[in-house]
Scaffold this active site. Structure first.
Site, PDB file in Angstrom:
ATOM      1  CD  GLU A 200      12.915   9.462  -9.249  1.00  0.00           C
ATOM      2  OE1 GLU A 200      11.958   9.383  -9.722  1.00  0.00           O
ATOM      3  OE2 GLU A 200      12.855   9.086  -7.790  1.00  0.00           O
ATOM      4  NE  ARG A 292       0.025  -1.244  -2.335  1.00  0.00           N
ATOM      5  CZ  ARG A 292       0.663  -0.629  -1.256  1.00  0.00           C
ATOM      6  NH1 ARG A 292       0.010  -0.137  -0.282  1.00  0.00           N
ATOM      7  NH2 ARG A 292       1.985  -0.253  -1.331  1.00  0.00           N
ATOM      8  NE  ARG A 338       4.364   0.354   8.310  1.00  0.00           N
ATOM      9  CZ  ARG A 338       4.389   0.313   7.080  1.00  0.00           C
ATOM     10  NH1 ARG A 338       4.944  -0.753   6.219  1.00  0.00           N
ATOM     11  NH2 ARG A 338       3.670   1.058   6.107  1.00  0.00           N
TER      12      ARG A 338
END
Length: 447
Positions: A200, A292, A338
């Site tokens: 793409e 998910r 994180r």
């Protein structure tokens, strides 16, 4: 409602699921590898079953062992968390054959959106903007090069079944296309067992904007606003926040509507995330759907006030969504860092080892999701993330200030972490001004 749920995962996400189940009065079963015998999730669950050696392929990816543990403990559902088997349609089919509820979408839905080539076609049919690219799978570098010429360089080469930054390479011209294609395809084969690629147009200087959705079995779909996940290293997110300073109310509405349209196009059920690229001219393009719950879901929980994990479990049990779109009003600003056991000074090398001392901050608007504790040994076999620090403030600047204060109080001794590097990002003038793209880290840091 379910009587007992087996958690087919480890670490902080397993702990997160166990806590949600406890609050709902649902018994839990933890599974663990030999390396995780003393892990926190095994101690918090009502039951714990060893499913194999340390290697993930022999334990957390061992479908037969996990299903055997589920049957032996008489659990009636499996929650996969994220990673491992969470997007494995074969595992979902096996659960269905064993009459075990998989807390997530069906195998058919997963396949439709997990195959990125097919997902692009589905989104085009649904009227969701997509990045210009190939409409058919690509298996050969030479054919891919010809397609890249038609699309126009630079291009992004992607694995159809990829994820987590694997199987992705940028080609800036014909001279580097073939090498990048072959490297990405090899990563795809090794990581996902598939050599299907697609190409793409590479959107330069984009933001990574994703919308959290939840859908029930009755055709209801709700979106919970966006997360800006532009701060990344090698396509791995480091800081996520909600809302995004780049979105106007009108753009937020249009992107949210597109996210709902995307979910409805595949008759989706469960939690999911529609990911978009937003260019500098405020054009947005569908990138992929994660079928998910995601690592950064707490950011959305902080601004929406909705417990996504509980909602996901209720939906899997056949209950309708407990909220409607008009009930969702984002409040304030949330941010997540994180915390990984890694060394930024040495190419972010993983740093497993024993945590000799740990202090987790608290306070108003502070949440820390972790499975770490004093004396816990971080094994070298899995992802290096050991904690997620999430904060909530009335404004973005207040959230930044609160994150800096919280990280300053966080103590993790015994292993090297990326906390200082997170500080550097938070202190950066462009970050504080909200001038961020997916190229932020390589542009501002000499790594």
């Amino acid at each position: 409602m379910f009587r007992k749920i087996l958690i087919a995962n480890r670490g902080e996400i397993a702990v997160r699921i166990i806590r949600a189940c406890r609050e709902m009065g649902i018994a839990t079963v933890a599974v663990y590898s030999e390396a995780d015998r003393e892990a926190l999730h095994t101690q918090l669950a009502d039951e714990a079953v060893c499913i194999g050696p340390a290697a993930a392929t022999d334990s957390y990816l061992n479908m037969e062992q996990i299903l055997s543990a589920c049957i032996a403990t008489k659990a009636d559902a499996i929650h996969p968390g994220f990673g491992f088997l969470s997007e494995n349609s074969r595992f979902v089919e096996m659960c269905e054959k064993c009459n075990i509820t998989f807390i997530g979408p069906t195998a058919e839905m997963m396949d439709k959106m997990g195959n990125k080539s097919q997902a692009r076609l589905t989104m085009i049919e649904a009227g969701v903007p997509v990045v210009p690219g190939t409409k058919e799978p690509v298996y050969d570098a030479k054919r891919g090069a010809a397609m890249a010429e038609d699309i126009g360089y630079p291009v992004m080469i992607k694995a159809s079944f990829g994820g987590g930054g694997k199987g992705m390479r940028i080609a800036f011209g014909p001279d580097d296309f073939e090498e990048n294609f072959q490297v990405a395809q090899l990563e795809s084969v090794r990581g996902f067992g598939d050599n299907t690629m697609y190409i793409e147009k590479y959107v330069q200087e984009p933001r990574h904007i994703e919308f959290q959705i939840m859908a029930d079995k009755f055709g209801n779909v709700v979106q919970f606003g966006e997360r800006d996940c532009s701060i990344q290293r090698n396509h791995q997110k480091m800081i996520e926040e909600s809302p995004s300073v780049a979105l106007t109310p009108e753009l937020r509405r249009r992107m949210g509507d597109a996210a709902v349209r995307a979910a409805k196009a595949v008759h989706y059920e469960s939690a999911g995330t529609i990911e978009f690229l937003l260019d500098k001219d405020k054009n947005f393009y569908f990138m992929e759907m994660n079928t998910r719950i995601q690592v950064e879901h707490p950011v959305t929980e902080m601004v929406s006030g909705v417990d996504l994990m509980k909602e996901m479990i209720r939906v899997a049990a056949g209950e309708p969504l407990s909220v409607k779109q008009e009930d969702i009003h984002l409040q304030g600003h949330a941010m997540e860092c994180r915390i990984n056991a890694e060394d930024p000074a040495h190419h972010f090398r993983p740093c497993p080892g024993v945590i000799e001392a740990i202090h987790l901050p608290g306070g108003n608007g502070v949440r820390i999701d972790t499975a770490a504790y004093n004396g816990y040994e971080i094994p070298p076999f899995y992802d290096s993330m050991i904690a997620k620090v999430i904060v909530h403030g009335r404004t973005r600047q207040e959230a930044i200030d609160k994150m800096r204060s919280t990280l300053g109080e966080l103590i993790i001794d015994g292993v090297t972490t990326n906390v200082d590097f997170q500080y550097e990002i938070l202190d950066n003038e462009d970050f504080q001004a909200g001038e961020i793209t997916t190229d932020f880290i390589p542009m501002h840091f000499n790594l």
